[in-house]
Design an enzyme around this catalytic site. Structure first.
Site, short mmCIF file in Angstrom:
data_model
loop_
_atom_site.label_atom_id
_atom_site.label_comp_id
_atom_site.label_asym_id
_atom_site.label_seq_id
_atom_site.Cartn_x
_atom_site.Cartn_y
_atom_site.Cartn_z
N ASP A 7 0.88 -1.17 0.00
CA ASP A 7 0.00 0.00 0.00
C ASP A 7 0.92 1.22 0.00
O ASP A 7 1.46 1.59 1.04
CB ASP A 7 -0.89 -0.01 1.24
CG ASP A 7 -1.80 1.20 1.31
OD1 ASP A 7 -2.24 1.69 0.25
OD2 ASP A 7 -2.08 1.66 2.43
N GLU A 69 -0.95 -1.15 -5.04
CA GLU A 69 -2.16 -0.39 -5.36
C GLU A 69 -1.88 0.64 -6.45
O GLU A 69 -0.86 1.30 -6.46
CB GLU A 69 -2.68 0.33 -4.12
CG GLU A 69 -3.99 1.04 -4.34
CD GLU A 69 -4.55 1.64 -3.07
OE1 GLU A 69 -4.98 2.80 -3.13
OE2 GLU A 69 -4.55 0.95 -2.03
N ASP A 141 -2.54 0.64 7.22
CA ASP A 141 -1.66 0.52 6.05
C ASP A 141 -1.28 -0.93 5.80
O ASP A 141 -1.27 -1.40 4.66
CB ASP A 141 -0.40 1.38 6.24
CG ASP A 141 -0.73 2.86 6.32
OD1 ASP A 141 -1.40 3.36 5.40
OD2 ASP A 141 -0.31 3.52 7.29
#
Length: 182
Positions: A7, A69, A141
């Protein structure tokens, strides 16, 4: 197969590592790489921390592939550009070790993990905890990163088969052309 989920963030990057055995997922590790100790104006130093930190994660956990991502435009274009640079440093760290990298949107990850594309952070944390049978909730996260690894575990095989059928994903070679000299 061992999957590393990422992430990306310029201040805090989450990572999560899961092992896949058939349909079974097992938790290996998760955490964050932080640049909060550095001056916010020291962009090159912050990117180096992310690059080096991701290299350490790859070296320590030896994943077979990674998923990260995809970043979309936010309200603030400057923030989007900075996040894109952080993401670029992380992807470069991964491909420098010859890891295959898959990319997923936040919507795809939320659909795969929670079943709802507008899921909030707490819903993601809870579903990651359940899917990986963790004793507690991972940080936000790390939960997103674990969610990206889970997404790749579920969708990665199908996407690889589609890419092969379409002839996508062949070898990529760099080309360098010398500049003009006086």
């Amino acid at each position: 197969m061992r999957i590393l989920g990422i992430d990306p963030g310029l201040r805090t990057t989450g990572f999560g590592v899961v092992d896949v055995h058939g349909a079974d997922l097992s938790y290996v590790a998760s955490g964050t790489i932080s640049t909060q100790h550095l001056d916010t104006k020291a962009l090159p130093a912050r990117l180096k921390v992310l690059f080096d930190g991701m290299g350490e994660v790859v070296q320590r956990y030896q994943p077979d592939c990674a998923s990260i991502e995809i970043v979309f435009v936010n309200v603030n274009p400057q923030s989007t550009l900075l996040l894109g640079q952080a993401r670029g440093a992380l992807i470069t760290a991964l491909v420098a070790t010859n890891l295959p990298v898959a990319e997923y949107t936040a919507l795809q990850m939320k659909q795969a993990v929670v079943g709802y594309g507008r899921a909030d952070k707490t819903q993601i944390q809870e579903m990651v905890r359940r899917l990986l049978t963790l004793s507690g909730l991972p940080g936000t996260d790390a939960a997103d990163a674990l969610g990206l690894a889970i997404t790749h575990a579920h969708a990665g095989k199908a996407m690889a088969r589609m890419a092969q059928a379409d002839g996508v994903g062949g070898s990529v070679k760099a080309s360098y052309k010398a500049g003009r000299r006086r």
